[in-house]
Design an enzyme around this catalytic site. Structure first.
Site, PDB file in Angstrom:
ATOM      1  N   LYS A   1     -37.264  19.327   4.085  1.00  0.00           N
ATOM      2  CA  LYS A   1     -38.053  17.711   4.156  1.00  0.00           C
ATOM      3  C   LYS A   1     -39.198  17.583   3.040  1.00  0.00           C
ATOM      4  CE  LYS A   1     -37.188  16.714   8.860  1.00  0.00           C
ATOM      5  NZ  LYS A   1     -36.173  15.601   9.015  1.00  0.00           N
TER       6      LYS A   1
ATOM      7  N   ARG B   1     -28.474  18.560  16.313  1.00  0.00           N
ATOM      8  CA  ARG B   1     -27.071  18.454  16.791  1.00  0.00           C
ATOM      9  C   ARG B   1     -26.496  20.037  17.043  1.00  0.00           C
ATOM     10  NH1 ARG B   1     -25.175  14.734  12.185  1.00  0.00           N
ATOM     11  NH2 ARG B   1     -27.410  14.091  12.373  1.00  0.00           N
TER      12      ARG B   1
HETATM   13  N1  BES Z   1     -35.775  15.673  13.463  1.00  0.00           N
HETATM   14  C1  BES Z   1     -34.890  14.680  12.552  1.00  0.00           C
HETATM   15  C2  BES Z   1     -34.909  13.215  12.856  1.00  0.00           C
HETATM   16  C3  BES Z   1     -36.114  12.548  12.796  1.00  0.00           C
HETATM   17  C4  BES Z   1     -36.400  11.869  11.915  1.00  0.00           C
HETATM   18  C5  BES Z   1     -36.935  12.569  14.202  1.00  0.00           C
HETATM   19  C6  BES Z   1     -37.529  11.047  11.751  1.00  0.00           C
HETATM   20  C7  BES Z   1     -38.012  11.784  14.004  1.00  0.00           C
HETATM   21  C8  BES Z   1     -38.335  10.828  12.902  1.00  0.00           C
HETATM   22  C9  BES Z   1     -33.506  15.512  12.178  1.00  0.00           C
HETATM   23  O1  BES Z   1     -33.486  16.699  12.558  1.00  0.00           O
HETATM   24  C10 BES Z   1     -33.146  15.127  11.026  1.00  0.00           C
HETATM   25  O2  BES Z   1     -33.752  15.690   9.960  1.00  0.00           O
HETATM   26  N2  BES Z   1     -32.234  14.338  10.724  1.00  0.00           N
HETATM   27  C11 BES Z   1     -31.732  13.985   9.604  1.00  0.00           C
HETATM   28  C12 BES Z   1     -30.147  14.091   9.669  1.00  0.00           C
HETATM   29  C13 BES Z   1     -29.274  13.912   8.349  1.00  0.00           C
HETATM   30  C14 BES Z   1     -29.755  15.355   7.578  1.00  0.00           C
HETATM   31  C15 BES Z   1     -27.949  13.922   8.788  1.00  0.00           C
HETATM   32  C16 BES Z   1     -32.052  12.589   9.191  1.00  0.00           C
HETATM   33  O3  BES Z   1     -32.199  11.733  10.047  1.00  0.00           O
HETATM   34  O4  BES Z   1     -32.532  12.584   7.873  1.00  0.00           O
HETATM   35 MN    MN Z   2     -33.806  17.953  10.983  1.00  0.00          MN
END
Ligand code: BES
Ligand code: MN
Ligand code: ZN
Length: 501
Positions: free
Chosen positions: A282, A356
């Site tokens: 990220k 997930r």
């Molecule tokens: N922990 C994040 C989701 C999240 C985003 C929580 C903002 C709280 C605030 C999750 O693990 C994630 O990174 N999700 C990705 C999924 C994508 C790669 C399909 C996302 O939402 O960008």
């Molecule tokens: Mn994530």
């Protein structure tokens, strides 16, 4: 906390803060309000006008108590229109009043909410409970890592007085306030866990917290270390934890009621104690709040604590698969194929869709306990925040009445949820060229494809709901009187649902 209900007039009551709930901008006021006005020689309405009182629900204006009273502050609060539901307004009011009281170093509060409480002849249990919740939640602060400087030591509320004329109802209402305080404290426990940064809360310290909780509350606890998880074939969960130096583990807390058991539920919480994104890293700004990515586990910990404290007649399993999503030398690779405990293979097309993967194995473990219902809570997708914003959770599931009951409980608890569909057709989006499933479903409908992915790990016929709490678990700016940081969402809704559905 000392709780008392009675009918002492406000001008005769010795307290720190006198709180008045009033309906609307002008109009007829309660007897208590009128006697207060008389006691101070009039002018209350003018004081309100000077403070630009608008009468909006949840509005609070406070001023030093005029001479003639045995209090230090007066707070006037908006209850909204007469006859409408006041539970939300009462929660907002008490939260704000509790914040201003404790900030001022005061500890005694007296509530005169009678016009609202008289609606329909009696005040509802949820409304009075919300008062107890607000008292605890409003005094919450997360300042243990900060020097206090010149600021005075904040206090806690140690005494609550509620004006209520009917004698018969008083014990019941006092009990409802006490219940609210218990739920409020469980919420604050979850907030602490989420607010604590990832160098404080990691899979090992989260386990230690659970062990301590189990000891204090007399809960059962089972912990599967990495080897035990491997023996159970939890290849999806373990893949995520590989890049971190603190090893992953699965924690299972168990609350068993002393008497008859009305139903058995399994609560599963996402427990990624830090989500760097893994190799699909990220950007810095997105990492900054990823200590919150164990918010699901904090919620199940808070809910099981509240269930035990309230001695609910529901058996509760709280399960979380704890790990860090990091980039160490042994980190899982993009493109890896992993096998979950139920035998399904998953192609990891994005290491940042890690929640997930951990939940796949935790949900399968929960199914093995053969509960009546499964609910999972997870800070799962940014997509749900795009769709529903910062205060509303996204709920999906296969149990129709389960989803309905959770939503109703969320509304009563001031923790709303909005349902998203799980269309069968969208399962195509999760197709992989090399495995049974891919762990991402493309750009659109991200919260839904995440929910569909999870559904692959819950047995057909098991009523299941998934609540994506990525928005409401943590506020990066205050909204609607809610403070910055962890909210404890949805501990109150879960507890309300466990107790009353
Ligand atoms: N922990 C994040 C989701 C999240 C985003 C929580 C903002 C709280 C605030 C999750 O693990 C994630 O990174 N999700 C990705 C999924 C994508 C790669 C399909 C996302 O939402 O960008
Ligand atoms: Mn994530
Ligand atoms: Zn995550």
């Amino acid at each position: 906390m000392h709780i008392e209900l009675g009918s002492t007039r406000p001008e005769n009551l010795s307290t720190d803060v006198l709180v008045f709930g009033i309906h609307g901008k002008g109009g007829r006021r309660s007897a208590a309000w009128r006697s207060l006005n008389t006691a101070i020689g009039g002018g209350l309405e003018r004081l309100l006008r000077l403070q630009s009182w608008s009468g909006r629900p949840g509005e609070v204006v406070s001023f030093p108590a005029p001479a003639g009273l045995r209090a230090r502050l007066v707070a006037v609060c908006g209850l909204g229109d007469k006859g409408t539901g006041v539970v939300g307004a009462v929660r907002d009011i008490t939260t704000k009043v509790s914040a201003l009281t404790t900030k001022a170093g005061l500890g005694r509060v007296a509530f005169y909410l009678e016009p609202a409480l008289a609606v329909g002849g009696s005040l509802g249990r949820p409304t009075v409970q919300a008062l107890g919740e607000g008292i605890e939640n409003g005094s919450y602060r997360f300042d243990r890592h900060q020097a206090r400087g010149e600021a005075p030591e904040p206090s806690e509320i140690d005494s609550v007085y509620l004006y209520f004329a009917g004698r018969k109802e008083r014990p019941l209402l006092a009990a409802a306030i006490e219940r609210g305080a218990i739920v409020g404290r469980a919420t604050n426990m979850a907030r602490d866990l989420v607010n604590e940064p990832a160098n404080m809360i990691n899979p090992a310290t989260l386990e230690a917290f659970a062990r301590k909780l189990a000891e204090d509350r007399g809960l059962g606890i089972t912990v599967l270390d990495r080897d035990a998880c491997a023996e159970r074939g939890m290849g999806a969960f373990l893949a995520v934890g590989r890049g971190a130096s603190v090893p992953p583990r699965l924690v299972h807390l168990h609350y068993k009621p002393a008497g008859k058991i009305r139903k058995t539920v399994a609560l599963v919480g996402k427990a990624v104690t830090f989500d760097s994104g893994g190799l699909c890293l990220k950007p810095a700004a997105s990492q900054a709040t990823m200590k919150m990515d164990m918010g699901g586990s904090a919620a199940v910990i808070g809910a099981i604590a509240a269930a035990a404290d309230l001695a609910l007649d529901v058996e509760v399993h709280a399960i979380f698969a704890a790990c860090e999503n990091m980039t160490g030398a042994d980190a899982y690779h993009t493109g890896d194929v992993v096998t979950a405990a139920n035998g399904k293979t998953i192609e990891v097309l994005n290491t940042d869709a890690e929640g997930r993967l951990t939940l796949a194995d935790a949900l399968h473990y929960a199914g093995g306990l053969e509960p009546d219902l499964i609910v999972d809570l997870a800070t799962l997708t940014g997509a749900v925040v795009v769709g529903l914003g910062p205060t509303i959770g996204g709920i999906m599931g296969t149990g129709r009445s389960l989803v309905r009951d959770l939503r109703a409980a969320g509304d009563r608890a001031g923790e709303p949820m909005w349902e998203l569909p799980l269309p069968d057709e969208y399962k195509e989006l999760l197709k992989s060229k090399v495995a049974d499933l891919a762990n991402i479903g493309g750009r659109w409908g991200g919260a839904i494809t995440a929910g569909l992915f999870l559904s692959e790990f819950v047995d057909k016929g098991m009523p299941w709901a998934h609540i994506d709490i990525a928005g409401p678990a943590f506020l990066d700016k205050p909204i609607g009187g809610r403070a910055y940081g962890a909210t404890g969402y949805p501990v109150r809704a879960l507890t309300e649902w466990l107790a009353y559905s």
